[in-house]
Design a protein around this motif. Structure first.
Motif, PDB file in Angstrom:
ATOM      1  N   MET A 184       4.140  13.793  -5.199  1.00 50.76           N
ATOM      2  CA  MET A 184       4.190  12.098  -5.342  1.00 50.76           C
ATOM      3  C   MET A 184       3.345  12.117  -6.578  1.00 50.76           C
ATOM      4  SD  MET A 184       2.337  10.737  -2.260  1.00 50.76           S
ATOM      5  CE  MET A 184       0.509  10.761  -1.939  1.00 50.76           C
ATOM      6  N   THR A 185       3.581  10.847  -7.135  1.00 48.17           N
ATOM      7  CA  THR A 185       2.450  10.584  -8.091  1.00 48.17           C
ATOM      8  C   THR A 185       1.452  10.291  -7.460  1.00 48.17           C
ATOM      9  OG1 THR A 185       3.420   8.188  -8.077  1.00 48.17           O
ATOM     10  CG2 THR A 185       4.252   9.667  -9.767  1.00 48.17           C
ATOM     11  N   HIS A 186       0.243  10.260  -8.042  1.00 49.22           N
ATOM     12  CA  HIS A 186      -1.120  10.197  -7.329  1.00 49.22           C
ATOM     13  C   HIS A 186      -1.567   8.601  -7.134  1.00 49.22           C
ATOM     14  CE1 HIS A 186      -4.963  12.467  -6.557  1.00 49.22           C
ATOM     15  NE2 HIS A 186      -5.542  11.111  -6.453  1.00 49.22           N
ATOM     16  N   ALA A 187      -0.753   7.721  -8.044  1.00 51.94           N
ATOM     17  CA  ALA A 187      -0.831   6.166  -8.054  1.00 51.94           C
ATOM     18  C   ALA A 187       0.415   5.481  -8.123  1.00 51.94           C
ATOM     19  CB  ALA A 187      -2.069   5.747  -8.808  1.00 51.94           C
ATOM     20  N   SER A 188       0.698   4.514  -7.730  1.00 48.92           N
ATOM     21  CA  SER A 188       1.708   3.621  -7.947  1.00 48.92           C
ATOM     22  C   SER A 188       1.746   3.155  -9.480  1.00 48.92           C
ATOM     23  CB  SER A 188       1.796   2.249  -7.214  1.00 48.92           C
ATOM     24  OG  SER A 188       1.050   1.514  -7.534  1.00 48.92           O
ATOM     25  N   LYS A 189       2.894   2.816 -10.053  1.00 46.92           N
ATOM     26  CA  LYS A 189       3.140   2.094 -11.302  1.00 46.92           C
ATOM     27  C   LYS A 189       2.067   0.955 -11.571  1.00 46.92           C
ATOM     28  CE  LYS A 189       7.118  -0.745 -10.178  1.00 46.92           C
ATOM     29  NZ  LYS A 189       8.537  -1.085 -10.517  1.00 46.92           N
ATOM     30  N   HIS A 190       1.602   0.457 -10.532  1.00 46.61           N
ATOM     31  CA  HIS A 190       0.574  -0.551 -10.639  1.00 46.61           C
ATOM     32  C   HIS A 190      -0.698  -0.139 -10.412  1.00 46.61           C
ATOM     33  CE1 HIS A 190       4.003  -3.373 -10.240  1.00 46.61           C
ATOM     34  NE2 HIS A 190       4.292  -2.930  -9.156  1.00 46.61           N
ATOM     35  N   GLY A 191      -1.004   1.079 -10.651  1.00 44.13           N
ATOM     36  CA  GLY A 191      -2.370   1.816 -10.447  1.00 44.13           C
ATOM     37  C   GLY A 191      -2.966   1.843  -9.030  1.00 44.13           C
ATOM     38  N   GLU A 192      -2.105   1.590  -7.991  1.00 41.49           N
ATOM     39  CA  GLU A 192      -2.673   1.662  -6.547  1.00 41.49           C
ATOM     40  C   GLU A 192      -2.554   2.860  -6.000  1.00 41.49           C
ATOM     41  OE1 GLU A 192       0.055  -1.301  -5.143  1.00 41.49           O
ATOM     42  OE2 GLU A 192      -1.358  -3.036  -5.495  1.00 41.49           O
ATOM     43  N   SER A 193      -3.713   3.468  -5.511  1.00 42.86           N
ATOM     44  CA  SER A 193      -3.691   5.113  -4.989  1.00 42.86           C
ATOM     45  C   SER A 193      -2.587   5.108  -3.857  1.00 42.86           C
ATOM     46  CB  SER A 193      -5.099   5.212  -4.479  1.00 42.86           C
ATOM     47  OG  SER A 193      -5.163   6.479  -3.828  1.00 42.86           O
ATOM     48  N   LYS A 194      -2.124   6.270  -3.722  1.00 42.53           N
ATOM     49  CA  LYS A 194      -1.041   6.593  -2.636  1.00 42.53           C
ATOM     50  C   LYS A 194      -1.704   7.541  -1.859  1.00 42.53           C
ATOM     51  CE  LYS A 194       3.109   6.253  -5.349  1.00 42.53           C
ATOM     52  NZ  LYS A 194       4.459   7.013  -5.997  1.00 42.53           N
ATOM     53  N   LEU A 195      -3.060   7.910  -2.201  1.00 41.93           N
ATOM     54  CA  LEU A 195      -3.709   8.778  -1.208  1.00 41.93           C
ATOM     55  C   LEU A 195      -4.890   7.971  -0.504  1.00 41.93           C
ATOM     56  CD1 LEU A 195      -2.717  10.920  -3.288  1.00 41.93           C
ATOM     57  CD2 LEU A 195      -4.391  12.381  -2.664  1.00 41.93           C
ATOM     58  N   LEU A 196      -4.424   7.676   0.797  1.00 44.22           N
ATOM     59  CA  LEU A 196      -5.230   6.652   1.401  1.00 44.22           C
ATOM     60  C   LEU A 196      -6.108   7.052   2.420  1.00 44.22           C
ATOM     61  CD1 LEU A 196      -2.118   4.226   1.545  1.00 44.22           C
ATOM     62  CD2 LEU A 196      -3.683   4.395  -0.266  1.00 44.22           C
ATOM     63  N   THR A 197      -7.018   5.957   3.065  1.00 51.03           N
ATOM     64  CA  THR A 197      -7.715   6.120   3.995  1.00 51.03           C
ATOM     65  C   THR A 197      -6.783   6.137   5.463  1.00 51.03           C
ATOM     66  OG1 THR A 197      -9.602   5.214   3.092  1.00 51.03           O
ATOM     67  CG2 THR A 197      -9.722   5.229   5.540  1.00 51.03           C
ATOM     68  N   GLN A 198      -5.875   5.078   5.378  1.00 44.95           N
ATOM     69  CA  GLN A 198      -4.931   4.946   6.330  1.00 44.95           C
ATOM     70  C   GLN A 198      -3.631   4.431   5.772  1.00 44.95           C
ATOM     71  OE1 GLN A 198      -6.032   2.256   9.704  1.00 44.95           O
ATOM     72  NE2 GLN A 198      -4.277   2.803  10.841  1.00 44.95           N
ATOM     73  N   CYS A 199      -2.359   4.992   6.334  1.00 49.43           N
ATOM     74  CA  CYS A 199      -1.252   4.600   5.425  1.00 49.43           C
ATOM     75  C   CYS A 199      -0.977   3.207   5.778  1.00 49.43           C
ATOM     76  CB  CYS A 199       0.097   5.322   6.089  1.00 49.43           C
ATOM     77  SG  CYS A 199      -0.008   7.050   5.383  1.00 49.43           S
ATOM     78  N   SER A 200      -0.306   2.277   4.991  1.00 54.91           N
ATOM     79  CA  SER A 200      -0.032   1.027   5.213  1.00 54.91           C
ATOM     80  C   SER A 200       1.472   0.628   5.565  1.00 54.91           C
ATOM     81  CB  SER A 200      -0.389   0.014   4.004  1.00 54.91           C
ATOM     82  OG  SER A 200       0.242   0.525   2.766  1.00 54.91           O
ATOM     83  N   LEU A 201       2.245   1.822   5.256  1.00 58.64           N
ATOM     84  CA  LEU A 201       3.724   1.663   5.478  1.00 58.64           C
ATOM     85  C   LEU A 201       4.093   2.037   6.616  1.00 58.64           C
ATOM     86  CD1 LEU A 201       4.856   2.588   1.855  1.00 58.64           C
ATOM     87  CD2 LEU A 201       4.927   0.060   2.790  1.00 58.64           C
ATOM     88  N   PRO A 202       5.258   1.978   7.426  1.00 59.47           N
ATOM     89  CA  PRO A 202       5.920   2.641   8.462  1.00 59.47           C
ATOM     90  C   PRO A 202       5.593   4.106   8.398  1.00 59.47           C
ATOM     91  CG  PRO A 202       7.182   0.756   7.864  1.00 59.47           C
ATOM     92  CD  PRO A 202       6.264   0.948   6.719  1.00 59.47           C
ATOM     93  N   LEU A 203       5.100   4.872   9.370  1.00 58.68           N
ATOM     94  CA  LEU A 203       4.900   6.301   9.217  1.00 58.68           C
ATOM     95  C   LEU A 203       6.604   6.807   9.454  1.00 58.68           C
ATOM     96  CD1 LEU A 203       1.682   6.952  11.126  1.00 58.68           C
ATOM     97  CD2 LEU A 203       2.175   6.406   8.594  1.00 58.68           C
ATOM     98  N   THR A 204       6.542   8.245   8.526  1.00 61.67           N
ATOM     99  CA  THR A 204       7.578   9.179   9.042  1.00 61.67           C
ATOM    100  C   THR A 204       7.084   9.958   9.966  1.00 61.67           C
ATOM    101  OG1 THR A 204       8.123   8.768   6.717  1.00 61.67           O
ATOM    102  CG2 THR A 204       9.022  10.677   7.912  1.00 61.67           C
ATOM    103  N   GLY A 205       5.823  10.445   9.641  1.00 62.22           N
ATOM    104  CA  GLY A 205       5.198  11.665  10.763  1.00 62.22           C
ATOM    105  C   GLY A 205       3.893  11.255  10.969  1.00 62.22           C
ATOM    106  N   ALA A 206       2.960  11.709  11.806  1.00 56.66           N
ATOM    107  CA  ALA A 206       1.576  11.611  12.305  1.00 56.66           C
ATOM    108  C   ALA A 206       0.908  12.804  12.320  1.00 56.66           C
ATOM    109  CB  ALA A 206       1.125  10.839  13.462  1.00 56.66           C
ATOM    110  N   GLY A 207      -0.001  12.951  11.577  1.00 58.06           N
ATOM    111  CA  GLY A 207      -1.090  14.352  11.514  1.00 58.06           C
ATOM    112  C   GLY A 207      -0.443  15.449  11.283  1.00 58.06           C
ATOM    113  N   CYS A 208       0.659  15.334  10.413  1.00 58.94           N
ATOM    114  CA  CYS A 208       1.443  16.767  10.097  1.00 58.94           C
ATOM    115  C   CYS A 208       1.354  17.404   8.494  1.00 58.94           C
ATOM    116  CB  CYS A 208       2.985  16.142  10.329  1.00 58.94           C
ATOM    117  SG  CYS A 208       3.548  14.925   9.236  1.00 58.94           S
ATOM    118  N   ILE A 209       0.655  16.457   7.843  1.00 58.91           N
ATOM    119  CA  ILE A 209       0.357  16.915   6.368  1.00 58.91           C
ATOM    120  C   ILE A 209      -0.728  17.581   6.154  1.00 58.91           C
ATOM    121  CG2 ILE A 209       0.767  16.132   3.828  1.00 58.91           C
ATOM    122  CD1 ILE A 209       3.228  15.735   5.690  1.00 58.91           C
ATOM    123  N   LYS A 210      -0.846  18.769   5.366  1.00 66.91           N
ATOM    124  CA  LYS A 210      -2.156  19.480   5.073  1.00 66.91           C
ATOM    125  C   LYS A 210      -2.135  19.735   3.683  1.00 66.91           C
ATOM    126  CE  LYS A 210      -1.760  21.821   9.580  1.00 66.91           C
ATOM    127  NZ  LYS A 210      -1.647  23.266  10.199  1.00 66.91           N
TER     128      LYS A 210
END
Length: 218
Positions: free
Chosen positions: A143-169
């Motif tokens: 994915m891109t590191h940040a949104s088109k508005h410059g907001e980070s996509k690598l977060l302390t905690q996801c804000s959107l509904p989860l697809t999966g928990a604790g599964c990404i490394k």
């Protein structure tokens, strides 16, 4: 300079190993099929029911009925098999896929992934993403590191509904390759010409930076 979509696919292709069964998600992940190292045998699996997916077709090879999960036309390699989506999901849920490559909206330091909906926007459905993250131990998110508005996509905690928990490394962005462990992002590589300071500035979650961060080579 940020990586192009093609360069991101090239970098992900380095995660492939001979004999792997690999599922490629929609978007950038589908491009990985074009960068499989010469001499390496990899079976690409598409959740709509194709095992042995090849690169995008030329005009002469085009078959409108041969599509991937993103409804893009593809080719089939020697030894390919076509089957129902029920059998395809049995492969996925049964843990028979060695590597899964997915896109995402957000990933956080706990390895959670949000990839299927943004509240208020029309969404066709989850697709196979939840099954893929639940049935695979080896997942690379692109994915891109940040949104088109410059907001980070690598977060302390996801804000959107989860697809999966604790599964990404593992996460590959247009700026960096990071791994997730011990509640942090660990910076492993950076895109050519991209500074560590830029990566840190665009990463909301805690990121561990070693003394030397090598540039990716293409």
């Amino acid at each position: 300079m940020a990586l192009s979509r093609e360069q991101m696919a090239q970098r992900v292709a380095r995660e492939l190993q001979d004999g792997f069964y690999v599922n490629l998600g929609i978007g950038i992940p589908t491009l990985v099929a074009n960068y499989i190292p010469e001499g390496m045998e990899v079976m690409l699996q598409s959740e709509n029911g194709l095992l042995g997916m090849g690169p995008y077709p030329t005009n002469e090879e085009l078959d409108a009925d041969m599509i991937n999960a993103g409804k893009e036309t593809v080719t089939a390699i020697k030894g390919a098999s076509i089957f129902s989506s029920a059998e395809s999901f049995a492969m996925i849920r049964g843990g028979h896929v060695d590597l899964t490559v997915l896109g995402a909206f957000e990933v956080d330091v706990s390895g959670n992934i949000a990839s299927w909906m943004i509240p208020g926007k029309l969404v066709k459905g989850m697709g196979g993403a939840m099954d893929l993250v639940a049935g695979a131990n080896n997942i690379v998110v692109t994915m891109t590191h940040a949104s088109k508005h410059g907001e980070s996509k690598l977060l302390t905690q996801c804000s959107l509904p989860l697809t999966g928990a604790g599964c990404i490394k593992k996460v590959l962005t247009d700026l960096a390759y990071v791994e997730i462990a011990e509640g942090s992002f660990w910076l492993k590589e950076r895109a050519p010409g991209v500074s560590v300071d830029e990566i840190v500035a665009k990463t909301e979650g805690e990121i561990v930076v070693p003394d030397v961060v090598p540039e990716m080579e293409f």
